[in-house]
Design a protein around this motif. Sequence first.
Motif, short mmCIF file in Angstrom:
data_model
loop_
_atom_site.label_atom_id
_atom_site.label_comp_id
_atom_site.label_asym_id
_atom_site.label_seq_id
_atom_site.Cartn_x
_atom_site.Cartn_y
_atom_site.Cartn_z
N SER A 8 10.79 0.38 -13.78
CA SER A 8 11.62 -0.23 -13.02
C SER A 8 12.34 0.82 -12.19
O SER A 8 12.45 0.49 -11.09
N VAL A 9 12.16 1.99 -12.75
CA VAL A 9 12.91 3.23 -11.70
C VAL A 9 11.97 3.46 -10.61
O VAL A 9 12.22 3.60 -9.30
N LEU A 10 10.67 3.43 -10.81
CA LEU A 10 9.48 3.57 -9.87
C LEU A 10 9.85 2.51 -8.89
O LEU A 10 9.28 2.66 -7.71
N LEU A 11 9.75 1.32 -9.45
CA LEU A 11 9.79 0.09 -8.32
C LEU A 11 10.91 0.35 -7.44
O LEU A 11 10.62 0.12 -6.25
N LYS A 12 12.01 0.52 -7.96
CA LYS A 12 13.32 0.81 -7.27
C LYS A 12 12.99 1.94 -6.38
O LYS A 12 13.27 1.82 -5.10
N LYS A 13 12.50 2.80 -6.60
CA LYS A 13 12.19 4.19 -5.72
C LYS A 13 11.29 3.76 -4.70
O LYS A 13 11.56 4.47 -3.48
N SER A 14 10.50 3.07 -5.06
CA SER A 14 9.19 2.67 -3.92
C SER A 14 9.76 1.85 -2.78
O SER A 14 9.64 2.03 -1.78
N CYS A 15 10.93 1.00 -3.28
CA CYS A 15 11.55 0.16 -2.28
C CYS A 15 12.46 1.13 -1.55
O CYS A 15 12.44 0.85 -0.38
N ASP A 16 13.15 1.98 -2.23
CA ASP A 16 14.01 2.80 -1.16
C ASP A 16 13.67 3.78 -0.57
O ASP A 16 13.92 3.96 0.69
N GLU A 17 12.09 4.13 -0.83
CA GLU A 17 11.61 5.17 0.12
C GLU A 17 10.89 4.49 1.27
O GLU A 17 10.76 5.11 2.32
N TYR A 18 10.57 3.16 1.18
CA TYR A 18 9.88 2.48 2.34
C TYR A 18 10.60 1.38 2.58
O TYR A 18 10.76 0.53 2.19
N TYR B 137 0.86 -1.18 -0.13
CA TYR B 137 0.11 0.03 -0.02
C TYR B 137 0.92 1.34 -0.06
O TYR B 137 0.71 2.25 -0.73
N LYS B 138 1.88 1.16 0.97
CA LYS B 138 2.68 2.47 0.69
C LYS B 138 3.51 2.53 -0.39
O LYS B 138 3.48 3.78 -0.76
N ARG B 139 3.94 1.64 -1.01
CA ARG B 139 4.60 1.57 -2.22
C ARG B 139 3.74 2.15 -3.40
O ARG B 139 4.06 2.86 -4.18
#
Length: 112
Positions: A102-112, A83-85
């Motif tokens: 792929s950048v969005l997925l990586k950034k969503s991992c790094d963010e949370y 949900y946060k991602r």
Amino acid sequence: MKYLLLICLSVIVAFMPSIAKAKSLSLVQSCAELVDIYESRDEKKFLASQRTSLSESFRAGYCRGVLEQHRASNNRHCSSDWYKRAKFIAALRNHEDRFSDSVLLKKSCDEY
């Protein structure tokens, strides 16, 4: 056996346009649908859950599936909080053309 093969081929050909369209789904728009559906689940309106269209549900499911698949296949630590991602990715609605999935997925991992 020949008829079964013919029926299978007919079904595949009939669904080819929808399969091709599935590849063009926007991750940002799909995650926005997921967040919208999830946030409206607590609405007390009559039949609120039945008002979600099939296409909205499909896009939301696409986002959730991509997030889960990315988390499962990612070797480094990635938040399991889909949900946060999804909310992070959906917040980039106005900038979706600047980032690849792929950048969005990586950034969503790094963010949370």
